[in-house]
Design a protein around this motif. Structure first.
Motif, short mmCIF file in Angstrom:
data_model
loop_
_atom_site.label_atom_id
_atom_site.label_comp_id
_atom_site.label_asym_id
_atom_site.label_seq_id
_atom_site.Cartn_x
_atom_site.Cartn_y
_atom_site.Cartn_z
N ARG A 102 50.38 -50.51 29.52
CA ARG A 102 50.73 -51.31 28.35
C ARG A 102 49.96 -52.63 28.32
NH1 ARG A 102 55.55 -50.81 25.73
NH2 ARG A 102 56.50 -49.92 27.62
N VAL A 112 48.58 -51.60 21.33
CA VAL A 112 49.26 -50.48 21.97
C VAL A 112 49.49 -49.33 21.01
CG1 VAL A 112 51.34 -49.75 23.20
CG2 VAL A 112 50.37 -52.03 23.63
N ASP A 113 50.04 -49.62 19.85
CA ASP A 113 50.43 -48.55 18.92
C ASP A 113 49.23 -47.73 18.45
OD1 ASP A 113 53.06 -49.29 19.17
OD2 ASP A 113 53.11 -50.47 17.31
N LEU A 116 48.18 -45.37 21.18
CA LEU A 116 49.11 -44.25 21.36
C LEU A 116 48.99 -43.24 20.22
CD1 LEU A 116 52.36 -45.98 22.65
CD2 LEU A 116 50.57 -44.83 23.96
N ASP A 117 48.64 -43.70 19.03
CA ASP A 117 48.41 -42.76 17.93
C ASP A 117 47.27 -41.81 18.27
OD1 ASP A 117 50.43 -43.77 16.38
OD2 ASP A 117 49.14 -45.06 15.17
N PRO A 120 48.51 -39.90 22.61
CA PRO A 120 49.96 -39.95 22.88
C PRO A 120 50.29 -39.64 24.33
CG PRO A 120 49.39 -38.03 21.55
CD PRO A 120 48.17 -38.89 21.58
N GLU A 121 49.36 -39.04 25.08
CA GLU A 121 49.60 -38.76 26.50
C GLU A 121 49.84 -40.02 27.30
OE1 GLU A 121 46.29 -35.73 25.32
OE2 GLU A 121 47.05 -37.68 24.64
N LEU A 122 49.44 -41.17 26.76
CA LEU A 122 49.63 -42.43 27.48
C LEU A 122 51.05 -42.98 27.37
CD1 LEU A 122 46.33 -44.31 26.46
CD2 LEU A 122 46.84 -43.22 28.66
N ALA A 123 51.84 -42.48 26.41
CA ALA A 123 53.18 -43.03 26.15
C ALA A 123 54.07 -43.04 27.40
CB ALA A 123 53.85 -42.29 25.00
N PRO A 124 54.19 -41.93 28.15
CA PRO A 124 55.07 -41.97 29.34
C PRO A 124 54.49 -42.78 30.50
CG PRO A 124 53.99 -39.84 29.16
CD PRO A 124 53.66 -40.58 27.90
N LEU A 126 53.14 -45.96 30.09
CA LEU A 126 52.95 -47.34 29.66
C LEU A 126 53.31 -48.38 30.71
CD1 LEU A 126 54.12 -47.26 25.93
CD2 LEU A 126 51.81 -47.67 26.79
N ASP A 127 54.35 -48.13 31.49
CA ASP A 127 54.80 -49.12 32.46
C ASP A 127 54.32 -48.84 33.88
OD1 ASP A 127 56.23 -50.70 30.57
OD2 ASP A 127 57.78 -49.15 30.53
#
Length: 235
Positions: A102, A112-113, A116-117, A120-124, A126-127
């Motif tokens: 993130r 960020v958004d 992710l668009d 989307p594989e990066l969403a889980p 992020l932290d």
């Protein structure tokens, strides 16, 4: 097979000569990239592919010739070229390993958004600290951050380095999609067959000069000849 794009040139090299310490590595190189097309630089190790990209990016001063962005020739450093719409994905994964995904995306110009668009594989992830990611995940982050900024020109150096074929296919798909949305892409890639399948045109460098150029379909037909030239350059 795709037909070459006849669009506005967003990047041109005219008689480009570049190298290190005043010693040329590439000489009299002419390259043109239009908006909406992917152009690949092929050639054996030491042919001058990365030197060309570094010079186009502004990381290396050119010795001679011109580099034009949207028809303008200026000697600008990398950070100023980035502000004018250039994105550069280097051979080394240029992410901050001690920061989270993130935080890395927030440092990009797209946020960020937008990243992710595209990825989307990066969403889980992020932290998670980037240093704990796999090589493929790190490269997805790098590509997603670069493309989220909606650059006019994307330079990409060896996306395939150390990656599984499935991950490379995904990254090349992202590059193709960016070009279809209007980005001009100049990429260096050793996986010639895979690269040519998503490219519009290509140039082959040999000993610092363009030895062959053409549409992707033509270069695919001539791939045995290109690969033979790789082998002869190593002997």
């Amino acid at each position: 097979m795709r037909t070459p794009v006849a669009g506005t040139a967003v990047l041109e090299c005219r008689g480009l000569t570049a190298g290190y310490g005043g010693v040329p590595v590439v000489q009299d190189v002419d390259i043109c990239v239009a908006a909406g097309e992917v152009v690949v630089l092929l050639g054996p190790n030491g042919a001058g592919k990365t030197t060309t990209l570094l010079t186009v990016a502004g990381d290396l001063p050119r010795i001679g010739g011109e580099i034009l962005f949207d028809g303008e020739s200026r000697r600008l450093p990398l950070y100023q070229r980035a502000r004018r719409g250039l994105a550069f994905i280097t051979e080394e994964r240029s992410a901050f390993m001690s920061l989270t995904v993130r935080e890395n995306l927030r440092l990009g110009r797209g946020g960020v958004d937008a990243a992710l668009d595209l990825v989307p594989e990066l969403a889980p992830l992020l932290d998670r600290r980037v240093g704990l990611l796999s090589g493929g995940e790190q490269q997805m982050l790098t590509v997603g951050r670069a493309l989220a900024a909606r650059p006019a020109v994307l330079l990409a150096d060896e996306l395939s380095l150390g990656l599984a074929p499935k991950i490379l296919d995904r990254l090349l798909g992202l590059v193709r999609r960016a070009a279809d949305d209007g980005v001009g892409v100049l990429m260096v890639e050793q996986q010639a067959r895979k690269a040519l399948r998503i490219c519009d045109r290509g140039y082959v460098l040999s000993k610092g000069r363009v030895s062959m150029e053409g549409g992707a379909e033509d270069l695919l037909r001539r791939l045995p000849e290109i690969e033979a030239a790789y082998l002869s350059a190593r002997t």
